[in-house]
Design an enzyme around this catalytic site. Structure first.
Site, PDB file in Angstrom:
ATOM      1  N   VAL A  89      -4.450   5.882  -6.617  1.00 52.61           N
ATOM      2  CA  VAL A  89      -5.527   6.103  -7.584  1.00 52.61           C
ATOM      3  C   VAL A  89      -6.424   7.206  -7.040  1.00 52.61           C
ATOM      4  CG1 VAL A  89      -7.523   5.084  -8.748  1.00 52.61           C
ATOM      5  CG2 VAL A  89      -5.454   3.711  -8.397  1.00 52.61           C
ATOM      6  N   GLY A 146     -10.170  -0.280 -12.837  1.00 53.48           N
ATOM      7  CA  GLY A 146      -9.061  -1.028 -13.418  1.00 53.48           C
ATOM      8  C   GLY A 146      -7.759  -0.271 -13.527  1.00 53.48           C
ATOM      9  N   ILE A 147      -7.687   0.939 -12.959  1.00 50.95           N
ATOM     10  CA  ILE A 147      -6.470   1.744 -13.097  1.00 50.95           C
ATOM     11  C   ILE A 147      -5.301   1.115 -12.345  1.00 50.95           C
ATOM     12  CG2 ILE A 147      -5.421   3.957 -12.478  1.00 50.95           C
ATOM     13  CD1 ILE A 147      -8.026   5.304 -13.226  1.00 50.95           C
ATOM     14  N   LEU A 148      -5.552   0.655 -11.125  1.00 52.87           N
ATOM     15  CA  LEU A 148      -4.471   0.029 -10.370  1.00 52.87           C
ATOM     16  C   LEU A 148      -3.950  -1.202 -11.096  1.00 52.87           C
ATOM     17  CD1 LEU A 148      -2.674  -0.204  -7.900  1.00 52.87           C
ATOM     18  CD2 LEU A 148      -4.526  -1.436  -6.737  1.00 52.87           C
ATOM     19  N   GLU A 150      -2.470  -0.986   2.455  1.00 51.65           N
ATOM     20  CA  GLU A 150      -3.583  -1.813   2.912  1.00 51.65           C
ATOM     21  C   GLU A 150      -3.283  -3.250   2.486  1.00 51.65           C
ATOM     22  OE1 GLU A 150      -7.650  -0.163   2.641  1.00 51.65           O
ATOM     23  OE2 GLU A 150      -6.734   1.440   1.476  1.00 51.65           O
ATOM     24  N   TYR A 163      -2.481  -6.263  -2.546  1.00 50.60           N
ATOM     25  CA  TYR A 163      -1.443  -6.673  -3.490  1.00 50.60           C
ATOM     26  C   TYR A 163      -1.315  -8.175  -3.695  1.00 50.60           C
ATOM     27  CZ  TYR A 163      -0.243  -1.803  -3.712  1.00 50.60           C
ATOM     28  OH  TYR A 163      -0.318  -0.450  -3.920  1.00 50.60           O
ATOM     29  N   PHE A 202       9.764   2.049   2.601  1.00 47.45           N
ATOM     30  CA  PHE A 202      10.006   2.783   1.352  1.00 47.45           C
ATOM     31  C   PHE A 202       8.689   2.980   0.605  1.00 47.45           C
ATOM     32  CE2 PHE A 202      10.639  -1.698   0.367  1.00 47.45           C
ATOM     33  CZ  PHE A 202       9.962  -1.881  -0.819  1.00 47.45           C
TER      34      PHE A 202
END
Length: 441
Positions: free
Chosen positions: A108, A116-118, A144, A148, A441
């Site tokens: 982002v 709220g983009i993520l 980080e 998640y 990855f």
């Protein structure tokens, strides 16, 4: 959300990206990660992206002050994914390869954080996997670790790096010494069609023997080891080492040496091993012995190894080797029923799970997991009373057999509703060894 649908809260929209967006992807990645790779073009940056699974977020409305008027609309968010594989527990101690969507290139723009983009991108990714019925598993490596878990991912494996000195002695016993003596090794430049093809064959073969290992797809195998001379600076080209037992390919390593000299003009070069895999312990031992025996070097680092890795104990254990421990693969059950049915179990269990999932609402219900004596299970919706209540993150963390449900319950992340149910579930999901991802990855 549709291709062009804009979000009124932040005046942005999700769009599909194509190879024509290479330069604005490169500009965005340089800005977000501030790891500029000298000499690489936009085409180099996007060489390995799967553009059927690559999306971006762009602003709607006037360009910010100072933006070139003749340039493309700048991106404020991106994500991509690859169709990969992961080696999961199979029935009764076996291993089974399963498809997994590997999320990558998530970022982002610094000016658009906390809008709220993520979340929009994560919802778009996970809902898309479900709608297309592509794979019931999604995985990632977290830049980080605090990010998640709130999207349903659980830390499913731990990796360690091992620092050893040149000439480290691996004591493995007479049987493995004899096995290793039958293995020949050689190395070549990794950045060639021939080397990349051999690396991919070895990568797939060794993954079948290693719990938790992530595998690349055929479509990305060549570009994975592209080695740009300008970007690597004064370091040597990326190397591929192969182990063979006769004509059979039984292992591989990907490494680079870095030349260093101390103030007394003594060599202190480093060997950095970023991938290492073998189909049998003897081949692993032969590769490791070769990697710690290069002239002009003083230190060897093996990255992305397992907490119970044989190399660690062959070398004498944690006090003989510098060990750094960190989170590895984060796993997310996109479809709880399909994911729990696809893997195997170490023993029978019959338990009703009340799954909490606020990102993928189709998972948020009660499921009956039934596993027979053969270790084969089925997971079906049910209206029966729940035995265990747990967030989907807990299932992702336990999926590869590493992080026990019992331990997560002790940490307050899992609630037992029927006495003994947590222990029965935990034992059924456990594996014989710790999983580890083996590649980034």
């Amino acid at each position: 959300m549709s291709l062009s649908e804009a979000s009124p809260g932040d005046a942005t929209r999700l769009v599909d990206l194509t190879p024509a967006d290479a330069e604005r992807i490169r500009h965005f990645e340089d800005l977000t990660w501030f790891e500029v790779a000298p000499g690489q073009t936009g085409a180099d940056y996007v060489r390995n992206l799967d553009f059927t699974r690559t999306r971006g977020v762009e602003p709607v409305g006037p360009a910010p002050l100072g933006t070139p008027s003749d340039g493309p609309v700048p991106l404020v968010g991106t994500y991509s994914a690859w169709l990969m594989g992961v080696t999961a527990p199979g029935p009764d101690g076996d291993l089974t390869p399963l498809p997994m969507s590997g999320l990558t290139w998530v970022g982002v723009h610094p000016d658009h954080r906390r809008r709220g983009i993520l979340r929009r991108m994560m919802v778009d990714h996970l809902h898309g996997l479900h709608d297309r019925d592509e794979t019931p598993l999604a995985g990632l490596h977290a830049s980080e670790p605090g990010i998640y878990g709130r999207f349903g991912y659980g830390g499913a494996s731990s990796d360690v790096s091992l620092d050893m000195g040149r000439g480290t002695e691996f004591r493995a016993g007479e049987t493995l010494d004899a096995s290793a003596s039958e293995v020949s090794t050689h190395f070549v430049d990794a950045d060639s069609d021939e080397a990349a093809a051999a690396l991919h064959r070895a990568h797939l073969a060794t993954a079948r023997h290693t719990l938790g290992t992530v595998t690349r797809g055929e479509d990305t195998a060549r570009g994975w080891f592209a080695d740009h001379p300008t970007s690597r600076g004064g370091h040597e080209p990326l190397r591929a080492m192969f182990a063979q037992r006769g004509t059979e390919l039984t292992g591989y390593a990907v490494f680079r040496r870095v030349a260093k000299w101390n103030d007394d003009h003594q060599p202190e070069g480093e060997v950095r091993v970023r991938e290492l895999g073998a189909t049998d312990p003897g081949s692993l031992l032969a590769l490791a012995r070769r990697l710690v025996d290069f002239d002009l070097t003083g230190k060897v680092t093996f990255y992305d190894r397992s907490p119970d890795d044989p190399l660690l104990w062959w070398a004498g254990g944690p006090r003989a080797v510098r060990v750094r421990h960190y989170d590895g693969l984060w796993l997310r059950l996109v479809d709880v029923d399909k994911a729990l049915t696809a893997r195997g179990y170490s023993g029978p269990v019959d338990v009703v799970l009340d799954v909490v999932d606020d990102v993928c609402p189709w998972n948020a219900r009660r499921w009956r997991l039934s596993v027979g004596a053969d270790g084969v299970g089925s997971c079906l919706p049910t209206d029966a009373d729940a035995d265990v209540r747990l967030p989907v993150q807990a299932l992702g963390a336990a999926y590869l057999g590493g992080r026990p449900i019992v331990a997560q319950a002790a940490a307050g992340q899992v609630t037992e509703l029927t006495p003994g149910a947590v222990r029965r579930l935990s034992r059924a999901m456990r594996a014989d060894s710790d999983p580890f991802g083996a590649i980034g990855f």
